[in-house]
Write an enzyme that holds these catalytic residues in place. Structure first.
Site, PDB file in Angstrom:
ATOM      1  N   LYS A 283       0.842  -1.203   0.000  1.00 45.08           N
ATOM      2  CA  LYS A 283       0.000   0.000   0.000  1.00 45.08           C
ATOM      3  C   LYS A 283       0.882   1.260   0.000  1.00 45.08           C
ATOM      4  CE  LYS A 283      -0.313  -0.425   5.019  1.00 45.08           C
ATOM      5  NZ  LYS A 283      -1.012  -1.131   6.098  1.00 45.08           N
TER       6      LYS A 283
ATOM      7  N   ARG B 177     -10.628  -0.563  14.360  1.00 51.42           N
ATOM      8  CA  ARG B 177     -10.645   0.173  13.096  1.00 51.42           C
ATOM      9  C   ARG B 177     -11.656  -0.492  12.161  1.00 51.42           C
ATOM     10  NH1 ARG B 177      -4.900   0.990  10.061  1.00 51.42           N
ATOM     11  NH2 ARG B 177      -5.077  -1.262   9.950  1.00 51.42           N
TER      12      ARG B 177
ATOM     13  N   TYR C 268      14.244  30.684   8.040  1.00 51.26           N
ATOM     14  CA  TYR C 268      12.985  31.281   8.513  1.00 51.26           C
ATOM     15  C   TYR C 268      12.885  31.235  10.033  1.00 51.26           C
ATOM     16  CZ  TYR C 268      11.158  30.934   3.724  1.00 51.26           C
ATOM     17  OH  TYR C 268      10.947  31.064   2.389  1.00 51.26           O
TER      18      TYR C 268
ATOM     19  N   MET D 143      10.917  24.563   2.041  1.00 47.33           N
ATOM     20  CA  MET D 143      10.226  23.686   1.099  1.00 47.33           C
ATOM     21  C   MET D 143      11.187  22.908   0.200  1.00 47.33           C
ATOM     22  SD  MET D 143       7.226  24.593  -1.630  1.00 47.33           S
ATOM     23  CE  MET D 143       6.167  25.398  -0.453  1.00 47.33           C
TER      24      MET D 143
HETATM   25  C1  LIG Z   1      -0.151  -1.938   6.829  1.00 53.16           C
HETATM   26  C2  LIG Z   1      -0.685  -3.228   7.349  1.00 53.16           C
HETATM   27  C3  LIG Z   1       0.170  -4.338   7.493  1.00 53.16           C
HETATM   28  C4  LIG Z   1       1.667  -4.253   7.340  1.00 53.16           C
HETATM   29  O1  LIG Z   1       2.209  -3.741   8.532  1.00 53.16           O
HETATM   30  P1  LIG Z   1       3.772  -3.573   8.799  1.00 53.16           P
HETATM   31  O2  LIG Z   1       3.829  -3.140  10.215  1.00 53.16           O
HETATM   32  O3  LIG Z   1       4.263  -2.526   7.860  1.00 53.16           O
HETATM   33  O4  LIG Z   1       4.404  -4.887   8.575  1.00 53.16           O
HETATM   34  C5  LIG Z   1      -0.412  -5.546   7.839  1.00 53.16           C
HETATM   35  N1  LIG Z   1      -1.737  -5.658   8.058  1.00 53.16           N
HETATM   36  C6  LIG Z   1      -2.583  -4.596   7.959  1.00 53.16           C
HETATM   37  C7  LIG Z   1      -4.026  -4.786   8.227  1.00 53.16           C
HETATM   38  C8  LIG Z   1      -2.085  -3.348   7.615  1.00 53.16           C
HETATM   39  O5  LIG Z   1      -2.905  -2.306   7.540  1.00 53.16           O
END
Ligand SMILES: *Cc1c(COP(=O)(O)O)cnc(C)c1O
Length: 381
Positions: free
Chosen positions: A39, A137, A269, A317
């Site tokens: 992802k 979640r 800045y 930036m």
């Molecule tokens: C992102 C995610 C993972 C991977 O987690 P890592 O800690 O990066 O290994 C596994 N399962 C779910 C549901 C996730 O959202």
């Protein structure tokens, strides 16, 4: 030639990725499926290139956050199962079925929607039921899960191929993790006793692979460790295990200007840095617009000529500043490692995360679209 024109870039070592996957496979053992989590543009490494490489390196399944990511994977190779970790929005249901993405379902109502879509498309829809054991979640509440799975299995156009849950604090909290693990184990046992077969049962992300090997089941879902970064946390990690993976990504820029400033002069800045003595300062060709967090101002370090140099003044930036007073020689064009290795020194995503009050996942996924990803290695399978 192109190398000379780069101001800020990310180098991805494909051989490291392949070795990390091989090590994960070795650690979990034969017969366990590896679902690589890709992802967020493969944690900032570049989804298409990484997916193609993981296919060649023997991943079994992919996990994504949305349908566009699944489509990008399909565009580089057909046939790999893909799990969507997020819930499908109602209007995404038909697309998910048409794209043969395995959805995550957290209620019987969601499962029914997929059964209806399966009927429309003339194919059974393989789904993974998610169980909430404490993450809060997604997922059906543990107490309702058995009943929900049994009902979903009876739906005409849905096939429950997966059952999973997710740890909320596996890197920090052994007690809470044990509660989650035991709750899920009990559910798996009861379903098995009722004769309900489920092909893919999975819990372990990277942290859990290190901390909770008992919840291995028959598939693991690592993300961060595939990219060679260890999940940070309060629970100690066996150092020997930690050294088995290596970071695939380096985040680099260049020195663009060098000057000396007198004691009392201020930088950038807000004038948050004041020189205590005559100081040599290098201007660097990267900033928060490239994804280097501004929170690292006056706290972070970078590598130049193999030595650590403090980031001074506010990160802007497109540019930031480093104190190079202690370097014998530094010139415009010199390579700077914001993440990566130079000689014996290495700065990893965990270290940058500490300086920036965040976690390595956010450091990697923040590297912006402006930063070209450059791939090394990965030719021989
Ligand atoms: C992102 C995610 C993972 C991977 O987690 P890592 O800690 O990066 O290994 C596994 N399962 C779910 C549901 C996730 O959202």
């Amino acid at each position: 030639m192109m190398q000379k024109l780069r101001r800020c870039w990310a180098e991805v070592d494909l051989d490291a990725l392949r070795d990390n996957l091989a090590w994960i496979r070795h650690r979990v053992g034969n017969g366990i499926l590896v679902m690589t989590v890709v992802k967020a543009d493969a944690y900032g490494h570049g989804l298409k290139q990484i997916a193609a490489h993981l296919m060649r390196s023997g991943t079994n399944v992919f996990a994504v956050a949305n349908l566009a990511e699944a489509e990008a994977i399909r565009s580089v190779g057909q046939g790999w199962p893909i799990l969507m970790l997020g819930a499908c929005l109602p209007e995404e249901v038909d697309q998910a079925v048409a794209d043969r993405v395995m959805p995550t379902v957290s209620s019987l109502e969601e499962a029914r929607r997929f059964s209806e879509a399966g009927q429309r498309h003339g194919c059974p829809v393989p789904v993974h039921v998610k169980v909430d054991t404490g993450m809060g979640r997604l997922g059906v509440a543990l107490g309702n899960a058995e009943e929900m799975v049994v009902a979903a299995v009876d739906l005409p156009h849905v096939e429950v191929v997966g059952l999973y849950t997710h740890y909320a604090a596996v890197e920090d909290d052994p007690e809470f993790s044990a509660t989650q693990r035991k709750g899920f184990d009990g559910l798996v046992r009861r379903l098995r006793e009722r004769g309900i077969p489920i092909a893919m049962v999975h819990v372990n992300n990277s942290g859990a692979m290190l901390q909770e090997p008992e919840s291995l089941h028959n598939l693991v879902r690592p993300g961060l460790m595939v990219y060679g970064v260890l999940p940070p946390g309060r629970r100690p990690v066996n150092e020997a295990l930690g050294h088995q993976v290596r970071a695939a990504l380096s985040f680099k820029c260049r020195v663009s200007y060098v000057k000396e400033i007198p004691a009392g002069a201020t930088l950038s800045y807000g004038r948050s840095f004041t020189a205590k003595h005559t100081t040599r300062v290098a201007t660097l060709s990267a900033g928060y617009g490239d994804g280097y967090p501004r929170a690292g101002s006056n706290r972070a370090e970078v590598l130049i000529r193999g030595q650590r140099c403090a980031v001074v003044g506010k990160i802007t930036m497109d540019q930031m500043l480093a104190d190079v007073t202690h370097l014998e020689c530094v010139e415009p064009g010199d390579e700077v490692a914001m993440i990566g290795r130079q000689g014996d020194e290495e700065i990893d995503a965990n270290e940058v995360a500490v300086w920036c009050d965040t976690i390595p996942w956010e450091i990697l996924t923040s590297i912006s679209y402006r930063v070209p990803r450059v791939y090394r290695g990965g030719c021989a399978a």
